[in-house]
Design a protein around this motif. Structure first.
Motif, PDB file in Angstrom:
ATOM      1  N   GLU A 561       0.863  -1.169   0.000  1.00 12.98           N
ATOM      2  CA  GLU A 561       0.000   0.000   0.000  1.00 12.98           C
ATOM      3  C   GLU A 561       0.900   1.220   0.000  1.00 12.98           C
ATOM      4  OE1 GLU A 561      -2.324  -0.205   3.491  1.00 12.98           O
ATOM      5  OE2 GLU A 561      -0.639  -0.248   4.863  1.00 12.98           O
ATOM      6  N   ALA A 562       0.386   2.313  -0.551  1.00 15.85           N
ATOM      7  CA  ALA A 562       1.253   3.469  -0.793  1.00 15.85           C
ATOM      8  C   ALA A 562       0.643   4.725  -0.235  1.00 15.85           C
ATOM      9  CB  ALA A 562       1.484   3.634  -2.300  1.00 15.85           C
ATOM     10  N   PHE A 563       1.529   5.653   0.122  1.00 18.29           N
ATOM     11  CA  PHE A 563       1.124   7.023   0.419  1.00 18.29           C
ATOM     12  C   PHE A 563       2.275   7.922   0.018  1.00 18.29           C
ATOM     13  CE2 PHE A 563       3.019   5.215   4.193  1.00 18.29           C
ATOM     14  CZ  PHE A 563       3.905   6.190   4.620  1.00 18.29           C
ATOM     15  N   ALA A 564       1.914   9.168  -0.377  1.00 20.54           N
ATOM     16  CA  ALA A 564       2.901  10.075  -0.963  1.00 20.54           C
ATOM     17  C   ALA A 564       3.449  11.012   0.081  1.00 20.54           C
ATOM     18  CB  ALA A 564       2.284  10.863  -2.109  1.00 20.54           C
ATOM     19  N   LEU A 565       4.742  11.327  -0.050  1.00 26.39           N
ATOM     20  CA  LEU A 565       5.413  12.335   0.768  1.00 26.39           C
ATOM     21  C   LEU A 565       5.946  13.393  -0.169  1.00 26.39           C
ATOM     22  CD1 LEU A 565       7.419  10.128   3.271  1.00 26.39           C
ATOM     23  CD2 LEU A 565       5.288  11.340   3.689  1.00 26.39           C
ATOM     24  N   SER A 566       5.388  14.598  -0.100  1.00 23.76           N
ATOM     25  CA  SER A 566       5.830  15.675  -0.982  1.00 23.76           C
ATOM     26  C   SER A 566       7.170  16.202  -0.529  1.00 23.76           C
ATOM     27  CB  SER A 566       4.803  16.805  -0.999  1.00 23.76           C
ATOM     28  OG  SER A 566       5.253  17.857  -1.790  1.00 23.76           O
ATOM     29  N   MET A 567       7.971  16.633  -1.507  1.00 25.39           N
ATOM     30  CA  MET A 567       9.288  17.168  -1.201  1.00 25.39           C
ATOM     31  C   MET A 567       9.216  18.604  -0.707  1.00 25.39           C
ATOM     32  SD  MET A 567      11.243  14.648  -1.821  1.00 25.39           S
ATOM     33  CE  MET A 567      12.856  15.380  -1.875  1.00 25.39           C
ATOM     34  N   SER A 568       8.065  19.269  -0.907  1.00 23.94           N
ATOM     35  CA  SER A 568       7.928  20.662  -0.477  1.00 23.94           C
ATOM     36  C   SER A 568       6.921  20.755   0.648  1.00 23.94           C
ATOM     37  CB  SER A 568       7.463  21.523  -1.652  1.00 23.94           C
ATOM     38  OG  SER A 568       6.225  21.059  -2.120  1.00 23.94           O
ATOM     39  N   LEU A 569       7.106  21.723   1.545  1.00 25.60           N
ATOM     40  CA  LEU A 569       6.231  21.914   2.690  1.00 25.60           C
ATOM     41  C   LEU A 569       5.133  22.899   2.327  1.00 25.60           C
ATOM     42  CD1 LEU A 569       8.813  22.142   5.596  1.00 25.60           C
ATOM     43  CD2 LEU A 569       7.369  20.218   4.985  1.00 25.60           C
ATOM     44  N   SER A 570       3.878  22.519   2.653  1.00 20.71           N
ATOM     45  CA  SER A 570       2.752  23.409   2.439  1.00 20.71           C
ATOM     46  C   SER A 570       2.218  23.862   3.784  1.00 20.71           C
ATOM     47  CB  SER A 570       1.655  22.683   1.651  1.00 20.71           C
ATOM     48  OG  SER A 570       1.211  21.556   2.375  1.00 20.71           O
ATOM     49  N   ILE A 571       1.191  24.678   3.730  1.00 20.16           N
ATOM     50  CA  ILE A 571       0.583  25.159   4.974  1.00 20.16           C
ATOM     51  C   ILE A 571      -0.029  23.998   5.739  1.00 20.16           C
ATOM     52  CG2 ILE A 571      -1.237  26.636   5.899  1.00 20.16           C
ATOM     53  CD1 ILE A 571      -0.770  28.508   3.592  1.00 20.16           C
ATOM     54  N   GLN A 572      -0.676  23.071   5.003  1.00 20.79           N
ATOM     55  CA  GLN A 572      -1.256  21.908   5.681  1.00 20.79           C
ATOM     56  C   GLN A 572      -0.179  21.070   6.357  1.00 20.79           C
ATOM     57  OE1 GLN A 572      -1.832  22.873   2.658  1.00 20.79           O
ATOM     58  NE2 GLN A 572      -4.021  23.284   2.419  1.00 20.79           N
ATOM     59  N   THR A 573       0.997  20.966   5.704  1.00 21.55           N
ATOM     60  CA  THR A 573       2.084  20.192   6.313  1.00 21.55           C
ATOM     61  C   THR A 573       2.559  20.835   7.594  1.00 21.55           C
ATOM     62  OG1 THR A 573       2.736  19.509   4.093  1.00 21.55           O
ATOM     63  CG2 THR A 573       4.332  19.182   5.865  1.00 21.55           C
ATOM     64  N   LEU A 574       2.703  22.161   7.589  1.00 15.23           N
ATOM     65  CA  LEU A 574       3.145  22.860   8.793  1.00 15.23           C
ATOM     66  C   LEU A 574       2.124  22.695   9.919  1.00 15.23           C
ATOM     67  CD1 LEU A 574       4.532  26.126   7.175  1.00 15.23           C
ATOM     68  CD2 LEU A 574       5.822  24.200   8.050  1.00 15.23           C
ATOM     69  N   ILE A 575       0.837  22.773   9.554  1.00 17.73           N
ATOM     70  CA  ILE A 575      -0.203  22.568  10.570  1.00 17.73           C
ATOM     71  C   ILE A 575      -0.103  21.159  11.145  1.00 17.73           C
ATOM     72  CG2 ILE A 575      -2.693  22.426  10.946  1.00 17.73           C
ATOM     73  CD1 ILE A 575      -3.017  24.648   8.896  1.00 17.73           C
ATOM     74  N   GLY A 576       0.146  20.173  10.241  1.00 20.06           N
ATOM     75  CA  GLY A 576       0.288  18.797  10.728  1.00 20.06           C
ATOM     76  C   GLY A 576       1.470  18.639  11.668  1.00 20.06           C
ATOM     77  N   ILE A 577       2.577  19.336  11.370  1.00 19.18           N
ATOM     78  CA  ILE A 577       3.753  19.265  12.249  1.00 19.18           C
ATOM     79  C   ILE A 577       3.434  19.853  13.614  1.00 19.18           C
ATOM     80  CG2 ILE A 577       6.099  20.123  12.562  1.00 19.18           C
ATOM     81  CD1 ILE A 577       6.455  19.909   9.549  1.00 19.18           C
ATOM     82  N   LEU A 578       2.708  20.985  13.605  1.00 22.64           N
ATOM     83  CA  LEU A 578       2.333  21.601  14.883  1.00 22.64           C
ATOM     84  C   LEU A 578       1.436  20.677  15.698  1.00 22.64           C
ATOM     85  CD1 LEU A 578       1.681  25.279  13.747  1.00 22.64           C
ATOM     86  CD2 LEU A 578       3.672  24.389  14.945  1.00 22.64           C
ATOM     87  N   VAL A 579       0.504  20.003  14.993  1.00 21.23           N
ATOM     88  CA  VAL A 579      -0.378  19.063  15.702  1.00 21.23           C
ATOM     89  C   VAL A 579       0.438  17.912  16.292  1.00 21.23           C
ATOM     90  CG1 VAL A 579      -2.268  17.423  15.402  1.00 21.23           C
ATOM     91  CG2 VAL A 579      -2.394  19.680  14.336  1.00 21.23           C
ATOM     92  N   CYS A 580       1.434  17.425  15.535  1.00 18.74           N
ATOM     93  CA  CYS A 580       2.280  16.347  16.052  1.00 18.74           C
ATOM     94  C   CYS A 580       3.063  16.787  17.286  1.00 18.74           C
ATOM     95  CB  CYS A 580       3.238  15.876  14.960  1.00 18.74           C
ATOM     96  SG  CYS A 580       2.432  15.031  13.589  1.00 18.74           S
TER      97      CYS A 580
END
Length: 756
Positions: A561-580
């Motif tokens: 099974e697969a999921f993608a990891l983007s090479m660039s950071l978006s606003i959603q990614t930063l929000i996810g990091i803050l949640v983590c």
């Protein structure tokens, strides 16, 4: 009055008939006035008269009343006996005459552009007899021009177009300006043109206003539009004059002076060997700086090995070269094609470029993707002869097949279901050996019907994930994305990518199965390019995890099974990091609380161990008698009975973990394992054995203390143990006051009874 006296009057009348009063006709009025004045002077020289006056001029725009001239008769002796009278245009309103001296004065400011000259009549009368001493005469007062008007451009706005690469001196457009001042008087209306903005590309003729090119080979691709500012000044451009400006918009029309060019010298595509003829393999795009018909192009493929396997044509909307599959592909015979593609213009103009400059080429690398193809038999038909009544298990023959793929996967054999032949013969699924399943009777069937044996190999090319892309740009022709795997030294042996030509791509497996023992994750970098100019790319890493099979044995997508990891950071990614980070903080707080709780439990367990030690001391005082007797009479029959205390800690059980791991491993190795399987039965027996021999398994022994009320009470004992008092049966005498009690101790599922 004779005819000669009427002639000057007729001349003046004709002159007045040509006069106009608006500014636009001021110049023409001055010219006509000049001509009529000359005629009048000629006529007057022919007459004998006594009037004396000079040419009269009145300056315009002068608000101060002033004397502009004088009329005098030769009969005037200076004794004021002559009376002068003025009539005609502006008499009494604009001009006034002194009846004694004949001086003419202005009464108000004049405007030459409103009226360029005035025609007046003068009379000289004898003041005593009131009779004219001179015949009535007409004369002209001319309004003298001053520079009080600005030049103005007409026919605005000025827009023009010329071809790029035109020669120097090409006429662009002519600008025209007018001035309401007198063109025949001084330099007030003499105009000069010049360029304020637009040099050195353009220049203007100073007197005519004609704009011409002054720069060689102007390139539309460098600058398509020019704004030229032209200035006009009166008084021949001298200081103190008026000026005006206008803007001329000049556009360069396109000529075919540019050939197509490829932004990339290499294009890479991947196509499955099972793709049907007509499949779009990919698109290429050449850029042409020209527009319109000059930018239209065609594409072609140069002859090379395998070039006839593909075709290319031009998309009329996007001007892209569309590569199509023209022949079937075979991965095993041809894995890669290297073909040169060429782009060239439809419309060629050799005035600007040579024939070779109207074309460009690039290289196409087309990789053929391996597809799991069915195996093939080494022989299309097999024929064997056997004797009838041969026992079951007799070998008839052996069929052989091989996997046509390069991977050379194992081949398994089987006989088609639903045919009678399967009842007569069996086939070894591993080596293809056919044996007799039951005794054959020639009289029943002398020849077995022909049948087709089929083979099967382990499957691959299973879909793992469909990926797509988004772009913040909004091109007029819409988006078109190209997907490809990041080039590596070797072709990826695990996965492949198929561009679906609809802005999506499919990730497929190249193996039949995956196991977590080999690897738990695979990182697959994917390159995405858009169709813009220049083309922009981004790389995304697709993380493919190896998952466990389902309970029934089904493994989706080969167990990945697969999921993608983007090479660039978006606003959603930063929000996810803050949640983590917030989650980690909460978990840290919870861990501190758990540690504190465990510390308290350890303290309680230590207290419990101390109590257990006390119970162990007590248990040494509990005695068991094998038979009934008097306390203290048979010391050899007494032995201490230890109690089963509750343990403070339980040691880690490794065996159970290992058995459970073996069962999970068995689940992976077999699709069908039920409760009757030997593994499960052994697991249950091991658990029962552990329970029987586990000293830490509940329930645990406990000791209850009951107080003795003493003897002599009328009510007897109040203890609940009284229900266990049996009738005394003494073989030997016992002291008065002794009682017998039966204490039952439980040890798990067993019980022991002891009588005291």
């Amino acid at each position: 009055m004779n005819c000669s006296a009427l002639f000057p009057t007729l001349i003046v009348f004709l002159m007045m008939s040509f006069c106009v009063t608006n500014k636009a006709q001021a110049g023409r009025q001055s010219l006509r006035l000049h001509e009529l004045n000359e005629k009048l002077q000629v006529s007057q020289r022919r007459l004998k008269r006594g009037w004396i006056w000079k040419q009269l001029f009145a300056p315009e725009e002068d608000p101060t009343p002033r004397t502009i001239g004088k009329l005098k008769s030769t009969f005037d002796k200076g004794d004021f006996s002559i009376k002068y009278i003025l009539s005609g245009e502006g008499a009494g309103e604009v001009f006034k005459i002194d009846e004694y001296s004949g001086d003419i004065r202005t009464l108000k400011k004049l405007d030459r552009e409103e009226k360029a000259f005035y025609v007046l009549r003068a009379q000289a009368l004898d003041r005593k007899s009131n009779q004219p001493v001179e015949p009535e005469s007409e004369f002209i007062i001319k309004v003298q021009d001053i520079n009080d008007n600005m030049p103005q451009f007409i026919n605005e706005p000025y827009v023009s177009s010329i071809s790029e690469m035109c020669p120097v001196g090409t006429t662009v457009v002519q600008v025209t300006a007018t001035d309401a001042d007198d063109p025949l008087y001084g330099n007030n209306a003499k105009l000069i043109y010049s360029i304020l903005q637009g040099e050195p590309y353009f220049s203007v003729e100073p007197k005519t206003g004609i704009i011409v090119t002054s720069w060689p080979n102007m390139d539309r691709e460098a600058q398509e539009k020019y704004l030229v500012i032209v200035q006009v000044k009166d008084m021949m451009g001298l200081t103190g004059g008026y000026s005006a400006t206008t803007t001329v918009t000049i556009s360069l029309s396109d000529v075919n002076d540019n050939g197509p060019t490829f932004q990339h010298n290499r294009f890479t595509f991947v196509v499955a060997e099972s793709a049907p003829i007509g499949t779009t393999v990919g698109r290429i795009m050449a850029d042409d700086a020209d527009v319109g018909i000059n930018a239209r192009m065609n594409y072609s493929l140069k002859e090379a090995e395998g070039s006839d396997t593909f075709q290319i044509h031009t998309d009329p909307v996007t001007q892209e070269g569309v590569i199509l599959l023209a022949k079937p592909l075979d991965y095993e015979s041809m894995r890669r094609f290297v073909i040169d593609a060429e782009a060239f213009n439809d419309h060629v103009d050799t005035r600007f470029l040579s024939y070779s400059e109207f074309r460009d080429q690039t290289t196409l690398h087309i990789h053929v993707e391996d597809v799991d193809e069915p195996p093939v038999f080494t022989t299309q038909e097999y024929e064997w002869k056997i004797h009838e009544n041969m026992p079951a298990g007799t070998t008839v023959g052996t069929v052989s097949a091989r996997d046509s793929d390069a991977a050379n996967n194992p081949v398994r054999y089987h006989i088609d279901k639903g045919t009678d032949i399967k009842k007569m013969f069996k086939i070894d699924p591993e080596n293809g050996t056919i044996t007799v399943a039951k005794s054959l009777d020639r009289e029943t069937a002398s020849c077995s019907p022909k049948s087709t044996s089929r083979t099967s190999a382990k499957g691959c090319s299973q879909l793992v994930q469909v990926i797509s892309a988004v772009d913040q740009d909004d091109p007029p022709e819409g988006h078109h994305f190209y997907f490809s795997m990041v080039p590596e030294k070797h072709i990826n042996p695990n996965f492949t990518l198929r561009d679906n030509q609809d802005n999506t791509a499919s990730i497929l497996t190249r193996r039949s199965s995956f196991t977590r023992q080999d690897r738990t994750h695979y990182l697959l970098p994917i390159l995405t390019a858009d169709s813009g100019t220049p083309a922009l790319t981004s790389t995304t890493t697709l993380t493919i995890g190896v998952c466990s099979c389902h309970t029934a044995g089904h493994c989706p997508t080969g167990g990945v099974e697969a999921f993608a990891l983007s090479m660039s950071l978006s606003i959603q990614t930063l929000i996810g990091i803050l949640v983590c980070l917030l989650t980690l903080t909460v978990l840290s707080i919870l861990m501190l609380a758990v540690r504190k709780h465990r510390k308290q439990e350890q303290q309680e367990e230590q207290g419990q161990e101390e109590k257990t030690e006390q119970w162990e001391e007590v248990s040494e005082k509990v005695l068991r008698y094998s038979e009934m007797g008097v306390c203290g009479s048979d010391s050899g029959a007494c032995r201490p009975v230890p109690l089963r205390p509750r343990p403070g800690r339980r040691e880690r059980r490794l065996r159970r973990e290992e058995v459970a791991a073996s069962i999970r491993m068995s689940l992976r190795q077999s699709y069908l394992i039920g409760p009757e399987d030997e593994v499960f039965r052994q697991f249950i027996l091991d658990r029962l054995s552990d329970a029987d021999h586990d000293p830490y398994a509940p329930p645990f022994d406990c000791l209850r203390t009951y107080a003795f009320e003493g003897t002599g009470s009328a009510t007897g004992s109040l203890s609940s143990l009284g229900s266990f008092i049996s009738e005394p049966s003494f073989e030997r005498p016992c002291d008065v006051g002794q009682r017998f009690m039966r204490l039952t101790l439980w040890n798990g599922a067993k019980e022991e009874q002891t009588t005291f």
